[in-house]
Design a protein around this motif. Structure first.
Motif: not given
Length: 544
Positions: A328-333
């Motif tokens: 989750a620290g690499a991908f949002s939206r």
């Protein structure tokens, strides 16, 4: 619109973005190959496979473009005329390349490449997470003014394809086995550079009927080495059933199909983590991994693999790690990338986007057929009427009971040494233009095999997935009926050749062989029941 690519890997990333323009005849797409990359070998052939129309570099320099899309700021891109949009080359910014740009800074965030004449190189720097904007602000505040968090279109494709997991596993012939995918980046610290024999070591240790292995290589490794040399280097593992993915799209299907991933510091594993796959750290350390990057945090939380024999312990430990939270620290939206990209890209074009939602395309079914081994070293354990079978490639160093080989595909050495020979029935449709041909019957071939191969003790004709004819040198002829394994509405079939090795081991114990006899065969992932009966005429006369 001009899509400027330096390598096949960059092209693959940009192809995931182009559906943002689907349905719009106002946007004409042309591609050009930016000179200067040593990994451009496969880029033109990749463009040709994509059906793309290309512009020679010198022609691309002469004209002005309404929009330039790129996945790398390196090379001579700044010579092109027109507004530019820059997208990440992978998942996050986790690596720094020695002697390339600013020391310790990933090139995707490096002001050495992102600034031109003191100003930002790109009118849009599309990023996948707010943390990336913060990092860009620290390294290049000027470039960060044009940054926008849009998400990751490749991850969105993976998530949209996740429901096809069983379909992908069917295409790979995985069955009930556990699929372990090795992922390697490129360069001197990559898995294939540091541990080139790991795939072969694992294939020699993991029972074939319990595990399937696959390897995902960075496109730069494909370009730099070439399929010919890759196939030669990986020959022992490939002959044992290793699946080597194609560099475009198939890697994603393998991650979806995987049960666990073994990785170096390449960002492909972040996509696997976002899918919830267990991750095992096989990175031996070095200078390329950026401290406290998403990939560094994933590896720090994942169990290590110092040596191939320690995989079972590492797998158990990996199951306890929540990889989705780490990714989750690499991908949002998530799920929004194409919609957000469409908004920003059309702003640069000065056009109003087409009405309606943009569609995220699922990844296609993998097309690389796994190679089925033609010889196995077989370990068996007989306990009354229950037999456990573990099959390994012929090159294994594991302690085994006998060698089994397939006729006529096994090598001469294996065929001459095998205690068990098997042959699968062929479809007569393989001779569509023949006016006449000769075939063996199952009874005739099994007798011939024992006569021609003094080392052979058991010859087996595999008639169907549920029927075999077995001829044992001492015990005689049997028809075998194999029951499939049934669990929660799913039916799984054991390889009849594995069952034949189980029956061979049981016949060698000296137990009473008077049919009918019912045996249980543990073949790794599943247990099946096999019925030994007196050989029937239909099986003896079955045409192979």
């Amino acid at each position: 619109m001009l899509v400027a690519v330096r390598s096949a890997g960059a092209l693959h990333r940009l192809l995931d973005v182009l559906p943002a323009f689907d349905g719009d005849s106002r946007v004409v797409t042309r591609f050009t190959l930016v000179p200067g990359s040593r990994f451009d070998v496969d880029a033109l052939s990749a463009l040709d496979r994509a059906g793309a129309r290309t512009l020679p570099w010198e022609e691309a320099l002469r004209g002005a473009h309404d929009l330039i899309l790129a996945a790398s700021p390196k090379g001579e891109l700044r010579r092109l005329s027109g507004p530019r949009a820059l997208l990440p080359h992978g998942a996050g910014f986790n690596k720094t390349i020695t002697d390339d740009g600013s020391a310790g800074v990933p090139s995707g965030l490096d002001p050495h490449y992102l600034l031109a004449d003191g100003g930002p190189w790109a009118g849009l720097h599309a990023l996948a997470h707010e943390e990336q904007v913060s990092r860009l602000e620290r390294t290049s505040p000027v470039a960060a003014r044009h940054a926008a968090v849009v998400g990751d279109p490749t991850l969105d494709r993976l998530l949209a394809s996740a429901p096809r997991r069983e379909d992908f596993r069917d295409a790979l012939e995985t069955g009930p086995r556990r699929l372990i995918v090795l992922t390697s980046t490129w360069g001197p610290e990559s898995l294939v550079s540091r541990r080139p024999g790991l795939a072969a070591d694992l294939s020699g240790l993991l029972p074939y009927d319990s595990f399937q292995l696959a390897l995902v290589l960075h496109p730069n490794e494909h370009s730099d080495t070439g399929l010919f040399d890759l196939s030669r280097r990986l020959a022992p593992a490939l002959s044992a059933g290793l699946v080597l993915s194609r560099p475009h799209e198939e890697w994603a299907a393998l991650l979806i199909a995987a049960d666990a991933v073994i990785t170096d510091h390449g960002s492909t594993a972040l996509y696997a983590a976002a899918l919830g796959r267990p991750v095992i750290d096989a990175y031996d350390g070095g200078h390329e991994l950026i401290p406290d990057s998403p990939m560094a945090r994933l590896l720090a939380a994942s169990p290590g693999l110092p040596a191939a024999p320690e995989l079972p312990d590492a797998l158990r430990a990996a199951l306890a790690v929540d990889t989705r939270t780490l990714a989750a620290g690499a991908f949002s939206r998530q799920g929004q990338a194409l919609t957000r990209l469409r908004h920003h890209l059309y702003r640069l074009l000065g056009l109003t986007p087409p009405p309606g939602p943009v569609r995220t395309r699922a990844f296609p079914r993998p097309s690389t057929a796994p190679r089925r081994p033609s010889a196995f070293a077989v370990r068996t354990e007989v306990s009354g009427e229950r037999i456990t079978v573990q099959r390994f490639p012929a090159h294994t160093r594991e302690h085994v009971h006998h060698l089994a080989a397939e006729h006529p595909t096994a090598g001469q050495r294996e065929a001459q040494s095998a205690s068990v020979l098997w042959r699968r029935a062929q479809d007569t449709a393989a001779h569509p233009h023949s006016t006449a041909w000769t075939v063996w019957t199952a009874g005739g071939w099994t007798a011939h095999a024992l006569a021609e191969s003094p080392a052979c003790r058991t010859a087996v004709a595999v008639l169907t997935p549920r029927r075999c004819l077995l001829r044992h040198r001492a015990a005689g002829l049997f028809s075998l009926r194999l029951e499939p394994h049934r669990d929660a509405g799913r039916v799984s079939y054991a390889d009849p050749a594995a069952v034949a090795s189980a029956v061979h081991a049981w016949l060698g114990t000296g137990a009473s062989h008077a049919p009918p006899v019912s045996l249980l065969c543990d073949t790794g992932a599943i247990t099946v029941r096999v019925h030994l009966e007196t050989a029937v005429a239909d099986d003896l006369d079955y045409e192979l």
